[in-house]
Design a protein around this motif. Structure first.
Motif, PDB file in Angstrom:
ATOM      1  N   ARG A  59       0.838  -1.209   0.000  1.00 23.18           N
ATOM      2  CA  ARG A  59       0.000   0.000   0.000  1.00 23.18           C
ATOM      3  C   ARG A  59       0.870   1.255   0.000  1.00 23.18           C
ATOM      4  NH1 ARG A  59      -5.414   0.954   1.828  1.00 23.18           N
ATOM      5  NH2 ARG A  59      -5.758   2.893   2.951  1.00 23.18           N
ATOM      6  N   ASN A  63      -1.450   6.691   1.916  1.00 25.86           N
ATOM      7  CA  ASN A  63      -2.871   6.324   1.898  1.00 25.86           C
ATOM      8  C   ASN A  63      -3.296   5.944   3.320  1.00 25.86           C
ATOM      9  OD1 ASN A  63      -5.423   5.565   1.200  1.00 25.86           O
ATOM     10  ND2 ASN A  63      -4.819   3.954  -0.241  1.00 25.86           N
ATOM     11  N   THR A 118      -5.623  14.687  10.408  1.00 25.30           N
ATOM     12  CA  THR A 118      -6.968  14.171  10.679  1.00 25.30           C
ATOM     13  C   THR A 118      -6.930  12.652  10.815  1.00 25.30           C
ATOM     14  OG1 THR A 118      -7.362  14.025   8.309  1.00 25.30           O
ATOM     15  CG2 THR A 118      -8.104  16.032   9.424  1.00 25.30           C
ATOM     16  N   SER A 144      -8.673  -2.094   4.073  1.00 28.25           N
ATOM     17  CA  SER A 144      -9.240  -3.377   3.659  1.00 28.25           C
ATOM     18  C   SER A 144      -8.123  -4.424   3.554  1.00 28.25           C
ATOM     19  CB  SER A 144      -9.947  -3.211   2.313  1.00 28.25           C
ATOM     20  OG  SER A 144      -9.093  -2.584   1.383  1.00 28.25           O
ATOM     21  N   ARG A 196     -16.089   9.250   0.541  1.00 32.25           N
ATOM     22  CA  ARG A 196     -16.283   7.936  -0.084  1.00 32.25           C
ATOM     23  C   ARG A 196     -17.725   7.522   0.184  1.00 32.25           C
ATOM     24  NH1 ARG A 196     -12.572   3.034   1.905  1.00 32.25           N
ATOM     25  NH2 ARG A 196     -13.936   3.035   3.723  1.00 32.25           N
ATOM     26  N   ALA A 228      -8.421  13.267  -0.273  1.00 32.95           N
ATOM     27  CA  ALA A 228      -7.719  12.337   0.607  1.00 32.95           C
ATOM     28  C   ALA A 228      -6.791  11.522  -0.273  1.00 32.95           C
ATOM     29  CB  ALA A 228      -8.711  11.429   1.306  1.00 32.95           C
TER      30      ALA A 228
HETATM   31  P1  AMP Z   1      -9.519   1.409   2.696  1.00 28.20           P
HETATM   32  O1  AMP Z   1     -10.736   1.110   3.523  1.00 28.20           O
HETATM   33  O2  AMP Z   1      -8.683   0.206   2.393  1.00 28.20           O
HETATM   34  O3  AMP Z   1      -9.858   2.144   1.441  1.00 28.20           O
HETATM   35  O4  AMP Z   1      -8.626   2.412   3.517  1.00 28.20           O
HETATM   36  C1  AMP Z   1      -9.126   3.468   4.242  1.00 28.20           C
HETATM   37  C2  AMP Z   1      -9.490   4.646   3.403  1.00 28.20           C
HETATM   38  O5  AMP Z   1     -10.008   5.653   4.279  1.00 28.20           O
HETATM   39  C3  AMP Z   1      -8.343   5.346   2.699  1.00 28.20           C
HETATM   40  O6  AMP Z   1      -8.185   4.859   1.403  1.00 28.20           O
HETATM   41  C4  AMP Z   1      -8.740   6.815   2.680  1.00 28.20           C
HETATM   42  O7  AMP Z   1      -9.395   7.130   1.475  1.00 28.20           O
HETATM   43  C5  AMP Z   1      -9.733   6.945   3.795  1.00 28.20           C
HETATM   44  N1  AMP Z   1      -9.223   7.732   4.931  1.00 28.20           N
HETATM   45  C6  AMP Z   1      -8.712   7.266   6.074  1.00 28.20           C
HETATM   46  N2  AMP Z   1      -8.333   8.252   6.886  1.00 28.20           N
HETATM   47  C7  AMP Z   1      -8.598   9.393   6.252  1.00 28.20           C
HETATM   48  C8  AMP Z   1      -8.430  10.780   6.558  1.00 28.20           C
HETATM   49  N3  AMP Z   1      -7.906  11.178   7.714  1.00 28.20           N
HETATM   50  N4  AMP Z   1      -8.819  11.673   5.641  1.00 28.20           N
HETATM   51  C9  AMP Z   1      -9.369  11.269   4.488  1.00 28.20           C
HETATM   52  N5  AMP Z   1      -9.565   9.992   4.135  1.00 28.20           N
HETATM   53  C10 AMP Z   1      -9.182   9.062   4.992  1.00 28.20           C
END
Ligand code: AMP
Ligand code: MG
Length: 349
Positions: A59, A63, A118, A144, A196, A228
């Motif tokens: 990863r 991210n 954040t 995930s 999302r 993000a």
């Molecule tokens: P996944 O569930 O595998 O997509 O991983 C978590 C996702 O949450 C990341 O890809 C980000 O898009 C989102 N995410 C997590 N923390 C933040 C944050 N502080 N600000 C914006 N997006 C976040």
């Protein structure tokens, strides 16, 4: 590494539960079931453990992950403040498939937030992970539990297909009810913004807190600057090339495309809604897969990632799959589908 498997589908074994909690505390990473998709978790207070997640999944380091909590006391340990509207969302939707972005407090490391100020937090609605978080008094950060870029895992087998040998353990908690990742809403600015879309829709949120915006990058083409970091990467893509069809797609157009691709019909799959079976009857593709019913898109969403993965197992090279109106749950479905297809629509060229 030999991955340990824990079967918690029927009962949560107390001895194994203690072993899992201890392993998390010792800095191991273990995949766990939730109501959305499987997550790959590490202790939020252990940077070395968190780095193992990024390595196992391949990863990108910028991210961010989501913090998973089991009770409100754990939330108070993570964030500076809880805005009023965020509290309303918590009261309404937690535990459940909603991630809320807060301003993190100083105790949370940069590794845990991929350098952001954040932190995304959610309280999952699944007995197995809830028991681990509460009994172990653990806060786990997790993305995930798949190799980056592939469709998210909705069964233990999906996790094993991607991560066997790469992680300490995998917990089987059965099939995920929702089938796509949580809705993410950013509550740190003047207005709430969806980063999302998930099975909790914009309309659901607006009913509770009024106007909710949708991040620009989710509208229109994929070229807009992502708000993000995680939003900019390739996502959810099977090995096969995905072609998005209009609902009740044009049979001649599909056949023309297959001909121009010069691909064996056995290596093509049609994925369509139940109500449209008759419409496609004359299309001579051996692999026809039902996504779900048009009248209840939740089923199609639950099945989507599993079907994309099944196509890879069948050696499918081209997937033709029906679209849906981009409203309500349809907006979330199309968000995943467009990414899986890299915005490739089947049309007259
Ligand atoms: P996944 O569930 O595998 O997509 O991983 C978590 C996702 O949450 C990341 O890809 C980000 O898009 C989102 N995410 C997590 N923390 C933040 C944050 N502080 N600000 C914006 N997006 C976040
Ligand atoms: Mg992911």
């Amino acid at each position: 590494m030999k991955t340990k498997y824990y079967d918690f589908q029927e009962i949560i074994d107390e001895v194994q539960l203690d072993e899992i909690i201890k392993a998390y505390k010792d800095g191991e990473v273990i995949a766990f079931p939730t109501e959305t998709v499987y997550g790959l978790g590490a202790n939020i207070y252990n940077d070395q453990a968190i780095k193992k997640i990024y390595r196992a999944k391949n990863r990108p380091a910028d991210n961010p992950l989501i913090a998973h909590i089991g009770n409100m006391e754990q939330l108070y340990k993570l964030v500076e403040e809880i805005p009023e509207k965020a509290q309303i969302l918590i009261d309404t939707f937690w535990p459940g498939p909603l991630t809320i972005i807060f301003k993190k407090n100083k105790e949370i490391s940069e590794v845990a937030t991929a350098g952001l100020e954040t932190l995304g937090v959610r309280m999952p609605d699944h007995l197995v992970i809830e028991t681990i978080l509460v009994k172990g008094d653990l806060i786990l950060v997790a993305p995930s539990a798949n190799i980056s870029g592939s469709p998210s895992p909705t069964t233990m087998k999906h996790v094993a297909d991607d991560l066997d040998g790469l992680v300490y353990g995998i917990i089987d908690g059965g099939n995920c009810d929702e089938g796509i990742e949580s809705t993410i809403v950013d509550m740190t600015g003047d207005n709430p913004v969806i980063l999302r879309p998930g099975t909790i829709t914009r309309e659901d949120l607006e009913e509770e807190i009024g106007k909710v915006e949708i991040d620009e990058s989710l509208l229109g083409a994929s070229t807009k600057i992502a708000r993000a970091p995680g939003m900019k990467y390739k996502h959810y893509a099977p090995n096969a090339k995905v072609h998005i069809l209009k609902n009740r797609g044009d049979l001649d157009l599909i056949l023309k495309k297959i001909k121009s691709l010069d691909v064996d019909l056995n290596k093509c799959a049609l994925i369509n809604f139940d109500e449209n079976i008759e419409h496609y009857r004359k299309l001579e593709i051996p692999n026809k897969i039902i996504l779900g019913s048009i009248v209840d898109l939740r089923v199609g969403i639950r099945n989507l990632f599993r079907i994309l993965r099944d196509c890879d197992i069948l050696g499918i090279e081209h997937i033709f799959i029906e679209d849906y109106k981009e409203e309500g749950l349809g907006f979330s479905y199309m968000n995943r589908l467009k990414k899986a297809a890299n915005h490739n629509y089947l049309k007259e060229s």
